[in-house]
Scaffold this active site. Structure first.
Site, PDB file in Angstrom:
ATOM      1  N   HIS A 449       0.832  -1.203   0.000  1.00 11.26           N
ATOM      2  CA  HIS A 449       0.000   0.000   0.000  1.00 11.26           C
ATOM      3  C   HIS A 449       0.869   1.258   0.000  1.00 11.26           C
ATOM      4  O   HIS A 449       1.473   1.609   1.011  1.00 11.26           O
ATOM      5  CB  HIS A 449      -0.929  -0.018   1.228  1.00 11.26           C
ATOM      6  CG  HIS A 449      -1.896   1.104   1.253  1.00 11.26           C
ATOM      7  ND1 HIS A 449      -2.320   1.711   2.414  1.00 11.26           N
ATOM      8  CD2 HIS A 449      -2.526   1.752   0.242  1.00 11.26           C
ATOM      9  CE1 HIS A 449      -3.166   2.673   2.109  1.00 11.26           C
ATOM     10  NE2 HIS A 449      -3.301   2.726   0.812  1.00 11.26           N
ATOM     11  N   GLU A 461       3.012   0.688   3.335  1.00 10.97           N
ATOM     12  CA  GLU A 461       2.379  -0.250   4.273  1.00 10.97           C
ATOM     13  C   GLU A 461       2.444  -1.629   3.629  1.00 10.97           C
ATOM     14  O   GLU A 461       1.892  -1.824   2.537  1.00 10.97           O
ATOM     15  CB  GLU A 461       0.903   0.125   4.473  1.00 10.97           C
ATOM     16  CG  GLU A 461       0.617   0.881   5.749  1.00 10.97           C
ATOM     17  CD  GLU A 461      -0.880   1.120   5.960  1.00 10.97           C
ATOM     18  OE1 GLU A 461      -1.310   1.053   7.106  1.00 10.97           O
ATOM     19  OE2 GLU A 461      -1.610   1.405   4.997  1.00 10.97           O
TER      20      GLU A 461
HETATM   21  N1  LIG Z   1      -5.700   7.471  -5.282  1.00 11.42           N
HETATM   22  C1  LIG Z   1      -5.117   7.338  -4.100  1.00 11.42           C
HETATM   23  O1  LIG Z   1      -4.832   8.306  -3.394  1.00 11.42           O
HETATM   24  C2  LIG Z   1      -4.773   5.954  -3.628  1.00 11.42           C
HETATM   25  C3  LIG Z   1      -3.858   5.798  -2.581  1.00 11.42           C
HETATM   26  C4  LIG Z   1      -3.490   4.512  -2.181  1.00 11.42           C
HETATM   27  C5  LIG Z   1      -4.041   3.410  -2.810  1.00 11.42           C
HETATM   28  N2  LIG Z   1      -4.954   3.599  -3.812  1.00 11.42           N
HETATM   29  C6  LIG Z   1      -5.484   2.391  -4.467  1.00 11.42           C
HETATM   30  O2  LIG Z   1      -4.771   2.196  -5.686  1.00 11.42           O
HETATM   31  C7  LIG Z   1      -5.604   1.590  -6.658  1.00 11.42           C
HETATM   32  C8  LIG Z   1      -5.598   2.433  -7.901  1.00 11.42           C
HETATM   33  O3  LIG Z   1      -6.044   3.727  -7.599  1.00 11.42           O
HETATM   34  P1  LIG Z   1      -5.792   4.945  -8.593  1.00 11.42           P
HETATM   35  O4  LIG Z   1      -6.156   6.155  -7.843  1.00 11.42           O
HETATM   36  O5  LIG Z   1      -4.470   4.818  -9.223  1.00 11.42           O
HETATM   37  O6  LIG Z   1      -6.900   4.654  -9.703  1.00 11.42           O
HETATM   38  P2  LIG Z   1      -6.958   5.225 -11.191  1.00 11.42           P
HETATM   39  O7  LIG Z   1      -8.386   5.197 -11.573  1.00 11.42           O
HETATM   40  O8  LIG Z   1      -6.204   6.486 -11.322  1.00 11.42           O
HETATM   41  O9  LIG Z   1      -6.177   4.127 -12.046  1.00 11.42           O
HETATM   42  C9  LIG Z   1      -6.631   2.829 -12.260  1.00 11.42           C
HETATM   43  C10 LIG Z   1      -6.100   2.356 -13.605  1.00 11.42           C
HETATM   44  O10 LIG Z   1      -6.295   0.955 -13.701  1.00 11.42           O
HETATM   45  C11 LIG Z   1      -6.549   0.669 -15.067  1.00 11.42           C
HETATM   46  N3  LIG Z   1      -7.166  -0.660 -15.191  1.00 11.42           N
HETATM   47  C12 LIG Z   1      -8.410  -1.041 -14.882  1.00 11.42           C
HETATM   48  N4  LIG Z   1      -8.564  -2.353 -15.153  1.00 11.42           N
HETATM   49  C13 LIG Z   1      -7.384  -2.818 -15.610  1.00 11.42           C
HETATM   50  C14 LIG Z   1      -6.909  -4.097 -16.051  1.00 11.42           C
HETATM   51  N5  LIG Z   1      -7.687  -5.157 -16.053  1.00 11.42           N
HETATM   52  N6  LIG Z   1      -5.632  -4.185 -16.475  1.00 11.42           N
HETATM   53  C15 LIG Z   1      -4.836  -3.118 -16.466  1.00 11.42           C
HETATM   54  N7  LIG Z   1      -5.243  -1.895 -16.083  1.00 11.42           N
HETATM   55  C16 LIG Z   1      -6.488  -1.746 -15.639  1.00 11.42           C
HETATM   56  C17 LIG Z   1      -7.456   1.806 -15.502  1.00 11.42           C
HETATM   57  O11 LIG Z   1      -7.482   1.932 -16.894  1.00 11.42           O
HETATM   58  C18 LIG Z   1      -6.819   2.983 -14.800  1.00 11.42           C
HETATM   59  O12 LIG Z   1      -5.887   3.641 -15.614  1.00 11.42           O
HETATM   60  C19 LIG Z   1      -6.961   1.434  -6.005  1.00 11.42           C
HETATM   61  O13 LIG Z   1      -7.060   0.148  -5.467  1.00 11.42           O
HETATM   62  C20 LIG Z   1      -6.938   2.474  -4.881  1.00 11.42           C
HETATM   63  O14 LIG Z   1      -7.764   2.138  -3.805  1.00 11.42           O
HETATM   64  C21 LIG Z   1      -5.315   4.829  -4.253  1.00 11.42           C
END
Ligand SMILES: NC(=O)c1ccc[n+]([C@@H]2O[C@H](COP(=O)([O-])OP(=O)(O)OC[C@H]3O[C@@H](n4cnc5c(N)ncnc54)[C@H](O)[C@@H]3O)[C@@H](O)[C@H]2O)c1
Ligand SMILES: CCCCC[C@H](O)CC(=O)SCCNC(=O)CCNC(=O)[C@H](O)C(C)(C)COP(=O)(O)OP(=O)(O)OC[C@H]1O[C@@H](n2cnc3c(N)ncnc32)[C@H](O)[C@@H]1OP(=O)(O)O
Length: 725
Positions: A449, A461
């Site tokens: 994380h 994490e």
């Molecule tokens: N945004 C934050 O601040 C944050 C912080 C820590 C953890 N997270 C976690 O990280 C993860 C991603 O969050 P994010 O903010 O980067 O989301 P985001 O929407 O910016 O990015 C997600 C990406 O995944 C891609 N995707 C979806 N299905 C896919 C597949 N089958 N194969 C390959 N790519 C695929 C999408 O096209 C998109 O570009 C989530 O689980 C979120 O909970 C987010």
């Protein structure tokens, strides 16, 4: 070495008349009192022996010294060690015995000379160093001040402005820069270090090299009026940047005293101030953080089993969005070849573009060359399928927060990746057991994380389930270290440690606002407390989409203690979703500058009418102290639950998680350390009283009730039997 003593020095007198004194106190040859008292005896002997003409001080095993033994400060603070007479080490030993001796000393510096280590070397009459050695006075970072003469000698060797920069930022310089600054007299290869230092020392005896007493140098000091102006400016900046800390200003007092009244008076002031700062609360907090940060990689039952990290040669990342691109950036910056997988060409291009932009910003700032940029980017390859996953050692999934999508991805990974491959998810909330439900690979499933922006934020994490193997954790700890993150190993639960602890913080803020408190005053009080921003500004930054998604998880998993405010959903309905939409709790201009919005009142009133809350005159007029208590005691309460459930093994891990994941002020020592500085009894009584008036959101958990009733420290270890890990 006697098991009760901490380190020693050894002295060898050569046929050339040079006594070489070696500092020995692994791992960084820190200057414990034992080392310092041994050094004093060696000097007394060397000065009295007719066969010794000069002295060279060096450190064992490629390190000069990492400075005063920091555990000595903790012992003085706890009263388990008595501090020597004020000035005994810096004036009696380092200045009057060593620097004022009638035999010259040369420091032979390999690897590092930090804090007291550099100060000891500055009292020598010359300093020879190996290339790349780190030289610095990082004491302020620990809440103390350079106390072995550094406030007096550094400005005299490198000039006032550079000395202030080095001391106030705690940043070291390399030997080469030290040479050009006049701090180092010669830079030589490691193999030549001792011979050069010995020759140099004899050259001083023979007057072929100058006999320089750093403390008496004046050529680099500006005229008094100019010095006062420079110091006035430094004070102003320090007050602005560290408003809650006294020790940097006290350090400047010592520095100024030496310039105005002479170095001897300066040394006396430094000794007086140096002794006073040890007992400051901020110093206790920062020293706790120093050891706690290094303690996160010591995981009982995992890192004490003799397991060696496996080599991770190639990593795949699924999802090139905000997080995936940040994680890819962090990895390629540390030379890991990375495959970035996306759903289609357009998204893949966008993901690679984000990585490029992350690196280009370094090129723009001058911290990365164009060649290095090209070389780093060449480590990143895009992909739209899993074919190239057949030889990866680790996958980090970072797709949107959707359970069934993640489950499908993990089932696919099991098919395509090699048997040994680590399967990690960057989920912020979802149970890892659920993510791996459709696989038979539970032992290699782990949470990695990262925090946004992933290439900048220092925390990682590492989330383990009951099935994750110790080897996988050891591997991930190693990757964390290599990509310069501070890893904290936590157990699997909704929100893990950081998000779970800090969710009540935003909730408490919403609760107060619905009952009449001013959101901008809350943000201001929280910023003054030392957080980088208040809870409302933070919601705007994170974006309301993420805030609502997180809230949903908490409502589902902890319904009894989740406060359901409608303020954010109501704003979201009106397409004001935080900074990205330029409207949230604040209004944002082109330069992302936030200003209060009078329209916010409308949403608060509407949310109030939905929840049926009434304006409470007591909460309208909260003092800053009360705001801090009402927003942070619920965080302490949740941290206690996390600790009692064994999600964190040590309270100190929660301190580091709070500091590095949420920006909790390090000088308060972290959430549990801060809570203990206030006292469990008081925190319990406040929460108990609020829960009776305002409901279960504030209800103290059983762990807090138990420790609070006895006034016992919250950070004392939890019985193993109750720990889940
Ligand atoms: N945004 C934050 O601040 C944050 C912080 C820590 C953890 N997270 C976690 O990280 C993860 C991603 O969050 P994010 O903010 O980067 O989301 P985001 O929407 O910016 O990015 C997600 C990406 O995944 C891609 N995707 C979806 N299905 C896919 C597949 N089958 N194969 C390959 N790519 C695929 C999408 O096209 C998109 O570009 C989530 O689980 C979120 O909970 C987010
Ligand atoms: C009356 C007293 C007056 C004193 C005046 C004096 O001016 C005050 C000082 O000198 S304060 C100390 C100043 N020095 C520092 O701040 C340096 C702190 N250390 C570091 O920055 C780093 O540890 C490092 C650069 C020296 C090495 O970094 P690296 O990543 O290689 O390793 P670790 O950080 O993991 O450290 C390895 C172990 O060494 C322990 N350690 C490091 N420095 C000290 C120290 N000064 N005192 C005691 N212990 C030190 C560290 O805790 C690690 O221990 P482990 O048990 O975790 O292995």
């Amino acid at each position: 070495m006697d098991s009760r003593t901490k380190g020693k020095t050894v002295m060898e007198v050569g046929g050339d008349g040079v006594a070489v004194i070696t500092l020995i106190n692994p791992p960084v040859n820190s200057l414990s009192f034992d080392v310092l008292y041994n050094l004093k005896s060696n000097y007394e002997e060397a000065l009295s022996r007719n066969d010794v003409k000069a002295i060279v001080i060096t450190g064992a095993k490629g390190k000069f010294s990492g400075g005063f033994d920091i555990s000595g400060f903790s012992e003085i603070q706890k009263g388990t060690m008595k501090e020597p007479k004020v000035g005994f080490i810096s004036i009696d030993i380092i200045t009057d015995l060593l620097e004022a001796a009638r035999k010259p000393s040369v420091a032979a510096i390999d690897g590092l000379a930090l804090g007291g280590g550099l100060e000891l070397s500055m009292a020598c009459h010359a300093r020879i160093s190996t290339p790349g050695a780190q030289l610095g006075l990082p004491e302020l970072q620990l809440g103390v001040i350079p106390g072995f003469g550094g406030t007096q000698r550094l400005p005299r060797l490198v000039g006032l402005t550079k000395a202030l920069e080095m001391i106030l930022t705690s940043k070291p310089v390399r030997a080469e820069e030290g040479h050009s600054l006049g701090l180092i007299d010669a830079v030589v290869p490691s193999a030549e270090l001792l011979t050069t230092a010995r020759r140099w020392a004899l050259d001083i005896v023979e007057r072929r090299k100058p006999w320089i007493t750093s403390l008496l140098k004046t050529d680099k000091l500006p005229p008094l009026g100019e010095a006062r102006e420079i110091l006035k400016f430094a004070r102003g900046q320090t007050r602005k940047q560290a408003p809650n800390m006294k020790h940097p200003l006290m350090c400047l007092d010592a520095l100024e005293m030496g310039i105005v009244s002479g170095p001897r008076v300066g040394l006396e002031k430094e000794a007086e101030v140096g002794s006073q700062v040890i007992s400051l609360d901020t110093t206790k907090g920062l020293i706790h953080v120093f050891f706690s940060q290094r303690g996160t990689v010591k995981v009982p039952g995992v890192t004490d089993r003799g397991l060696m990290p496996r080599k991770i040669k190639k990593v795949a990342i699924i999802g090139g969005g905000l997080m995936g691109s940040g994680i890819a950036t962090a990895l390629i910056l540390s030379n890991y070849p990375v495959i970035l997988k996306e759903v289609n060409e357009k998204f893949l291009e966008a993901g690679i573009g984000r990585v490029k932009a992350n690196l280009q910003s370094r090129v723009r700032k001058g911290s990365m060359s164009k060649e290095k940029f090209e070389k780093t980017m060449s480590l990143l390859k895009g992909s739209l399928d899993y074919e190239s996953f057949r030889d990866v050692d680790m996958v980090i999934e970072a797709v949107i927060e959707n359970i069934s999508l993640k489950q499908q991805i993990f089932a696919d990974l099991e098919k395509y990746c090699p048997q040994h491959c680590i399967l990690a998810s960057n989920t912020s909330t979802i149970d890892l057991n659920k993510i791996g439900e459709r696989t038979k690979s539970q032992d290699r499933i782990v949470g990695a994380h990262f925090f946004s922006p992933a290439h900048v934020m220092p925390l990682l994490e590492i989330v383990r389930t009951n099935h994750t193997s110790a080897q996988v954790i050891v591997d991930l700890l190693d990757v964390g270290k290599k990509i310069k993150k501070t890893p904290v190993v936590v157990g699997n639960c909704t929100g893990f440690a950081v998000n779970r602890m800090f969710f009540p913080y935003t909730q408490a803020a919403m609760f107060l606002v619905e009952r009449g408190a001013d959101p901008y005053l809350i943000d201001s009080a929280v910023s003054k407390f030392g957080m980088p921003m208040g809870p409302f500004r933070l919601c705007d930054l994170v974006g309301f989409g993420v805030a609502i998604a997180t809230a949903t998880q908490f409502i589902e998993n902890f319904p009894e203690r989740t406060y359901k405010s409608m303020i954010i959903p109501l704003m979201q309905e009106d397409k004001r979703a935080g900074e990205a939409t330029r409207k949230g709790f604040y209004l944002y201009d082109d330069k992302r500058k936030a200003k209060p919005d009078p329209e916010l009142k409308k949403y608060i009133e509407k949310a109030r009418s939905i929840s049926g809350a009434n304006v409470d005159p007591k909460l309208v007029k909260l003092s800053e102290k009360e705001i801090i208590e009402m927003t942070f005691f619920p965080v302490v309460n949740e941290a206690c639950r996390v600790f009692a459930e064994g999600i964190a093994v040590k309270a100190a891990d929660l301190d580091i998680a709070a500091i590095m994941g949420m920006g909790f002020p390090p000088y308060r020592g972290g959430i549990m350390f801060w809570a203990d500085s206030i006292g469990s009894k008081y925190i319990y009584s406040r929460l108990d009283e609020w829960s009776k008036t305002y409901g279960d959101f504030f209800k103290p958990c059983a762990f807090l009730a138990e420790r609070g009733s006895k006034g016992a420290p919250l950070s004392a270890p939890v019985e193993q039997a109750r720990s889940r890990l």
